[in-house]
Design a protein around this motif. Structure first.
Motif, PDB file in Angstrom:
ATOM      1  N   MET A 104     -23.613 -24.358 -20.750  1.00 19.06           N
ATOM      2  CA  MET A 104     -24.539 -23.268 -20.429  1.00 19.06           C
ATOM      3  C   MET A 104     -23.815 -22.122 -19.723  1.00 19.06           C
ATOM      4  O   MET A 104     -23.487 -22.241 -18.539  1.00 19.06           O
ATOM      5  CB  MET A 104     -25.663 -23.803 -19.542  1.00 19.06           C
ATOM      6  N   PRO A 105     -23.561 -21.020 -20.429  1.00 24.01           N
ATOM      7  CA  PRO A 105     -23.131 -19.829 -19.712  1.00 24.01           C
ATOM      8  C   PRO A 105     -24.243 -19.371 -18.755  1.00 24.01           C
ATOM      9  O   PRO A 105     -25.404 -19.289 -19.166  1.00 24.01           O
ATOM     10  CB  PRO A 105     -22.920 -18.797 -20.823  1.00 24.01           C
ATOM     11  N   VAL A 106     -23.884 -19.142 -17.511  1.00 22.15           N
ATOM     12  CA  VAL A 106     -24.855 -18.615 -16.546  1.00 22.15           C
ATOM     13  C   VAL A 106     -24.346 -17.272 -16.058  1.00 22.15           C
ATOM     14  O   VAL A 106     -23.211 -17.158 -15.609  1.00 22.15           O
ATOM     15  CB  VAL A 106     -25.054 -19.560 -15.342  1.00 22.15           C
ATOM     16  N   VAL A 107     -25.180 -16.265 -16.200  1.00 24.85           N
ATOM     17  CA  VAL A 107     -24.816 -14.940 -15.720  1.00 24.85           C
ATOM     18  C   VAL A 107     -25.424 -14.806 -14.327  1.00 24.85           C
ATOM     19  O   VAL A 107     -26.641 -14.680 -14.182  1.00 24.85           O
ATOM     20  CB  VAL A 107     -25.316 -13.856 -16.689  1.00 24.85           C
ATOM     21  N   ASN A 108     -24.559 -14.884 -13.328  1.00 24.16           N
ATOM     22  CA  ASN A 108     -25.047 -14.972 -11.952  1.00 24.16           C
ATOM     23  C   ASN A 108     -25.875 -13.755 -11.545  1.00 24.16           C
ATOM     24  O   ASN A 108     -25.468 -12.618 -11.722  1.00 24.16           O
ATOM     25  CB  ASN A 108     -23.875 -15.117 -10.973  1.00 24.16           C
ATOM     26  N   ARG A 109     -27.022 -14.060 -10.996  1.00 23.33           N
ATOM     27  CA  ARG A 109     -27.964 -13.026 -10.553  1.00 23.33           C
ATOM     28  C   ARG A 109     -28.696 -13.551  -9.334  1.00 23.33           C
ATOM     29  O   ARG A 109     -28.951 -14.751  -9.222  1.00 23.33           O
ATOM     30  CB  ARG A 109     -28.944 -12.730 -11.694  1.00 23.33           C
ATOM     31  N   ALA A 110     -29.038 -12.634  -8.448  1.00 20.13           N
ATOM     32  CA  ALA A 110     -29.743 -13.022  -7.226  1.00 20.13           C
ATOM     33  C   ALA A 110     -31.068 -13.680  -7.562  1.00 20.13           C
ATOM     34  O   ALA A 110     -31.808 -13.213  -8.426  1.00 20.13           O
ATOM     35  CB  ALA A 110     -29.977 -11.795  -6.358  1.00 20.13           C
ATOM     36  N   LEU A 111     -31.334 -14.734  -6.845  1.00 22.66           N
ATOM     37  CA  LEU A 111     -32.593 -15.453  -7.034  1.00 22.66           C
ATOM     38  C   LEU A 111     -33.689 -14.749  -6.226  1.00 22.66           C
ATOM     39  O   LEU A 111     -33.469 -14.402  -5.063  1.00 22.66           O
ATOM     40  CB  LEU A 111     -32.379 -16.882  -6.536  1.00 22.66           C
ATOM     41  N   SER A 112     -34.842 -14.586  -6.826  1.00 17.48           N
ATOM     42  CA  SER A 112     -35.983 -13.993  -6.104  1.00 17.48           C
ATOM     43  C   SER A 112     -36.341 -14.902  -4.938  1.00 17.48           C
ATOM     44  O   SER A 112     -36.126 -16.118  -5.034  1.00 17.48           O
ATOM     45  CB  SER A 112     -37.194 -13.890  -7.029  1.00 17.48           C
ATOM     46  N   GLY A 113     -36.942 -14.337  -3.874  1.00 17.77           N
ATOM     47  CA  GLY A 113     -37.491 -12.998  -3.835  1.00 17.77           C
ATOM     48  C   GLY A 113     -36.919 -12.226  -2.652  1.00 17.77           C
ATOM     49  O   GLY A 113     -36.263 -12.787  -1.803  1.00 17.77           O
ATOM     50  N   PRO A 114     -37.173 -10.984  -2.565  1.00 20.26           N
ATOM     51  CA  PRO A 114     -37.909 -10.258  -3.590  1.00 20.26           C
ATOM     52  C   PRO A 114     -37.097 -10.208  -4.883  1.00 20.26           C
ATOM     53  O   PRO A 114     -35.896 -10.419  -4.848  1.00 20.26           O
ATOM     54  CB  PRO A 114     -38.057  -8.852  -2.984  1.00 20.26           C
ATOM     55  N   ILE A 115     -37.763  -9.911  -5.953  1.00 16.57           N
ATOM     56  CA  ILE A 115     -37.065  -9.946  -7.237  1.00 16.57           C
ATOM     57  C   ILE A 115     -35.952  -8.904  -7.288  1.00 16.57           C
ATOM     58  O   ILE A 115     -36.080  -7.813  -6.755  1.00 16.57           O
ATOM     59  CB  ILE A 115     -38.071  -9.784  -8.410  1.00 16.57           C
ATOM     60  N   ASN A 116     -34.859  -9.299  -7.895  1.00 18.02           N
ATOM     61  CA  ASN A 116     -33.661  -8.475  -7.982  1.00 18.02           C
ATOM     62  C   ASN A 116     -32.934  -8.931  -9.240  1.00 18.02           C
ATOM     63  O   ASN A 116     -32.947 -10.120  -9.554  1.00 18.02           O
ATOM     64  CB  ASN A 116     -32.801  -8.741  -6.732  1.00 18.02           C
ATOM     65  N   ILE A 117     -32.335  -8.019  -9.955  1.00 17.63           N
ATOM     66  CA  ILE A 117     -31.691  -8.442 -11.208  1.00 17.63           C
ATOM     67  C   ILE A 117     -30.173  -8.465 -11.108  1.00 17.63           C
ATOM     68  O   ILE A 117     -29.495  -8.807 -12.072  1.00 17.63           O
ATOM     69  CB  ILE A 117     -32.106  -7.534 -12.393  1.00 17.63           C
ATOM     70  N   HIS A 118     -29.617  -8.093  -9.950  1.00 17.01           N
ATOM     71  CA  HIS A 118     -28.171  -7.908  -9.858  1.00 17.01           C
ATOM     72  C   HIS A 118     -27.450  -9.145  -9.320  1.00 17.01           C
ATOM     73  O   HIS A 118     -28.073 -10.132  -8.968  1.00 17.01           O
ATOM     74  CB  HIS A 118     -27.878  -6.650  -9.045  1.00 17.01           C
ATOM     75  N   CYS A 119     -26.132  -9.000  -9.265  1.00 12.28           N
ATOM     76  CA  CYS A 119     -25.321 -10.189  -9.047  1.00 12.28           C
ATOM     77  C   CYS A 119     -25.334 -10.734  -7.628  1.00 12.28           C
ATOM     78  O   CYS A 119     -25.149  -9.991  -6.667  1.00 12.28           O
ATOM     79  CB  CYS A 119     -23.868  -9.883  -9.440  1.00 12.28           C
ATOM     80  N   ASP A 120     -25.575 -11.982  -7.470  1.00 12.97           N
ATOM     81  CA  ASP A 120     -24.995 -12.802  -6.413  1.00 12.97           C
ATOM     82  C   ASP A 120     -24.993 -14.239  -6.924  1.00 12.97           C
ATOM     83  O   ASP A 120     -25.366 -14.488  -8.078  1.00 12.97           O
ATOM     84  CB  ASP A 120     -25.653 -12.582  -5.032  1.00 12.97           C
TER      85      ASP A 120
END
Lengths: 395, 91, 312
Positions: A104-120
């Motif tokens: 599974m390729p995982v594209v790291n993104r911040a987990l909500s919340g608040p919702i955010n689509i960018h990397c962490d």
């Protein structure tokens, strides 16, 4: 010779998937992973792969379908990010516990919340105890190569564990870089064929997957899982060697950059390491003995190699792109501190939590960390153990 | 059954054979045992159709008896038998 | 039409003995009858629930066919993966046999927590049979209310008490929800009418796409009736019209069995402890409401049969 082509990290993952040509892909789109699914769907639509693609209605169903497919002897892949990984959580554990070699390729993104689509890294770091192996990629070429290698690692008979191949959301997934893909045939030869020992589709030798496993045997099955992860530390180097033989490229659990005579170093995962290398070069030009250590694998945790690489250093900053809310720093910091505890001669360690929700991490900030390290090394003392880098309102 | 160590069992919780539950004797649960009057039985096989425990033995389309190792004594067979040839006896 | 004697010879016993379902459980009766619907090899999946836990207590399995349990809400997506793997490997020539696929879920796993996965799998058109063994509550954990629990039933999370007559909502109509996906075949059945059930199962296994069977499955622990009376209880559900035996075959609704005269709903409610409180004077109006609902549902189904027949 391989031609260099311009690919984003997502496209690099999709290209690797095209060449691997899994039997089944079950996936659900989520930013910033969407381009992987879109690209792969196009390969299916164009007849470039024979893969059965299941356009599921959720990530929970994506991983559920992957579990069913993998237990049926199909080479199986999916891809996700952040909330998608969170939604499949329950089945992420089941995939590992059932010992199914899903990649599974995982594209790291911040987990909500608040919702955010960018990397962490809060998404995959939360899954660090799920029993999956985790590879963190610095750049697009690594994404491409690690997806290919992950298939071999996952399916190895002495491992049989699912693998996440992580790349930084947008920073890597959407950045175009030169990638050198290998010829399709060479990739296919390298990954070979997936042969399951007990397939659900072998109707003449019926098996039961996923039984109720209570006080009598659950613990034994967990012990087996622990052994498989331990084994992977021994087995993966053989796969690195095979990869080198096949493609001429060298891989290891960790990457060291100018560490041989270093006094101070940063330990960072994924793309941040690339940024840090630039700073290391600058510092070296100034005559400062700075280095960089990048774990490629977080699971299995390559403890011995990491400890070895830090021998003789005075101070080390461990960079975490996620919070564990333990009050004692991020997950990489906790692992590193635990790894160093047995060493009589160990460097001072300090933790920097940075880049949450895609907050930019630049060379200036990284340079400030090295400056802190110089001071720590000189004073032989850590004043602030846990630091938040790049957040407003600090100090 | 002697419990095995982690090196002796298949990985992943897999049960590598079918139907192994037959080794587990649910007949021990029974307080009433079905007994059939063979002469009255018309071999309609309704008892076979409604048995929750696959414990009605059938051979050549005929009811031949009960699997007492697994029959839990629920009494459904006796209750639905159209000719009342099955009765439930206290164990 | 199925022939019981032929079935006894032709169909292998796929769910063996030694499982730990309660004595007199309806679930295994339903499973055995459904699995009489095909002679082809079958791969089965079950959602978490009584059926799954009682048939696969490690290291024992009662399944003589390949079986997988994944989790509670994902039987339909798990079978999607298995069926897709089958198609992938079949087209590569790695599998030669014709295999059938079936997923079982209780009403909790089908009406409630697994509804999304079920809907997705139906919409995608996987070739499989989904069986909801509907015992009208979460029986595995001690009879908690579900979306399938009928109005007025007392459960442990919607108990009857001074201020409440048990469940105060009517059940949802899962069969109609499933039929709205316009899959090739959907039907309601119950174990008392075994021939109707096995025939429907044969149609479901033969369907060119997803098929669905909603099987009313008695649980004497939750419904509270003497365990040996299961077939009689099932029959009263049919004869009162509480559980109409209908099918939706390529969009055409049809009654597969109609009692000559529908019996009053009391005949279904009375023998069951979960409805006992309804027979108190102050709750009698609830029985009247249930009867009204059964009548209007019957009428609705008759209209549906008539209308869909014209379209076909």
């Amino acid at each position: 010779m391989n031609k260099v082509v311009a690919l984003t990290g997502d496209q690099a993952a999709a290209e690797a998937m095209r060449q691997i040509e899994p039997d089944v892909v079950a996936a659900y789109p989520i930013t910033p992973q969407t381009e992987i699914v879109m690209n792969f769907a196009q390969y299916v639509a164009d007849g470039r792969v024979q893969t059965e693609m299941i356009p599921v209605e959720s990530e929970h169903s994506a991983m559920s379908a992957c579990v069913g497919a993998a237990a049926s002897g199909a080479r199986t892949m999916t891809a996700t990010s952040a909330n998608g990984l969170a939604l499949m959580w329950e089945i992420v554990y089941i995939a590992a516990s059932t010992r199914l070699p899903i990649v599974m390729p995982v594209v790291n993104r911040a987990l909500s919340g608040p919702i955010n689509i960018h990397c962490d890294h809060s998404d995959t770091m939360g899954a660090r105890d799920s029993g999956w192996l985790q590879v963190y990629c610095e750049n697009n070429q690594e994404v491409y190569e690690n997806v290919i290698m992950a298939v071999k690692i996952a399916e190895h008979k002495d491992i049989l564990l699912p693998v996440m191949v992580c790349q930084d959301g947008f920073i890597t997934s959407h950045a175009v870089e030169g990638v050198k893909p290998y010829e399709d045939k060479r990739v296919k030869d390298f990954v070979g064929e997936y042969r399951i020992q007990h397939s659900l589709l072998d109707v003449d030798r019926p098996v039961t997957y996923g039984p109720l496993d209570l006080q009598d045997y659950y613990f034994e099955h967990k012990r087996q899982q622990a052994e498989a992860v331990k084994n992977s530390l021994k087995v993966i180097p053989h796969i690195f060697a095979e990869f080198k033989k096949h493609f001429g490229v060298e891989y290891d659990f960790i990457e060291t950059y100018k560490m041989d005579d270093a006094d101070i170093a940063i330990i960072a995962l994924s793309s941040t390491a690339g940024t840090a290398k630039v700073v290391v070069d600058e510092l070296r030009a100034e005559g400062k003995k700075a280095g960089l250590l990048r774990p490629r694998f977080f699971r299995p945790f390559p403890k011995e190699m990491l400890v070895q690489a830090l021998k003789g250093l005075k101070a080390v900053a461990i960079m975490d792109r996620s919070e564990s809310f333990s009050g004692r720093g991020g997950p990489l910091f906790a692992e590193m501190r635990s790894a160093l505890l047995d060493e009589a001669d160990r460097p001072l360690t300090v933790n920097y939590i940075y880049g949450l929700g895609g907050r930019d991490i630049d060379t200036k900030q990284i340079k400030s960390v090295y400056t802190d390290l110089e001071k720590i090394a000189a004073e032989n003392k850590v004043k602030h153990l846990i630091n938040y880098l790049g957040v407003r309102g600090e100090k | 059954m002697k419990k095995k160590g982690w090196k002796e069992i298949p990985i992943g919780g897999l049960i590598d054979k079918g139907g192994t539950a037959a080794e587990y004797k649910t007949g021990d649960w029974r307080t009433f045992r079905p007994v059939r009057d063979e002469k009255k039985c018309i071999h309609c096989l309704l008892c076979w159709m409604y048995c929750p425990d696959s414990s009605i033995l059938v051979k050549d389309k005929k009811m031949t008896g009960f699997d007492y190792e697994h029959c839990k004594g629920c009494g459904i067979c006796a209750s639905i038998c159209p000719v009342k040839c099955i009765k439930m006896d206290k164990e | 039409m199925a022939n019981i004697k032929e079935l006894s010879e032709k169909i292998p016993e796929r769910l063996g003995p030694g499982h730990r379902l309660c004595a007199g459980c309806g679930a295994s009766i339903a499973v055995r009858q459904v699995l009489m619907g095909t002679e082809d090899p079958v791969v089965a999946v079950s959602a978490t629930g009584c059926l799954e836990v009682a048939t696969t207590i490690y290291p024992y399995t009662a399944w003589k066919i390949p079986f997988m349990h994944n989790a509670f809400e994902n039987a339909a997506s798990t079978i999607s993966g298995i069926e897709s793997a089958y198609r992938a490997l079949k087209k590569q020539g790695k599998i030669k046999k014709n295999i059938k696929f079936i997923a079982f879920g209780g009403d909790g796993g089908s009406y409630d927590i697994g509804l999304q996965a079920l809907s997705g799998a139906l919409e995608r058109g996987h070739k499989f049979v989904y069986v909801c063994y509907d015992n009208e509550a979460y029986m595995n954990t001690g009879s908690q209310r579900s979306g399938a629990t009928p109005y007025g039933a007392s459960t442990t999370t919607a108990p009857a008490g001074k201020a409440s007559p048990g469940k105060v909502q009517f059940r949802k109509d899962l069969t109609a929800i499933v039929a709205a996906h316009r899959i090739p075949y959907a039907a309601q059945a119950t174990i008392s009418n075994w021939n109707d059930l096995v025939t429907k199962s044969q149609k479901a296994f033969a369907a060119e796409g997803p098929a669905f069977l909603n099987i009313l499955t008695m649980c004497h622990r939750g419904w509270r009736y003497p365990q040996e009376n299961i077939v009689q209880i099932a029959k009263s559900a049919v004869d009162t019209g509480f559980w109409p035996l209908i099918e939706v075959d390529k969009g055409t609704w049809r009654f597969t069995y109609k009692p000559k005269e529908r019996k009053p709903i009391e005949e279904f409610l009375k023998p069951q402890g979960r409805f006992k409180h309804l027979f108190k004077e102050e709750n009698k109006h609830i029985i009247a409401e249930i009867q009204k609902e059964v009548d209007s549902n019957w009428q609705r189904l008759e209209h549906l049969c008539e209308a869909s027949c014209k379209v076909a």
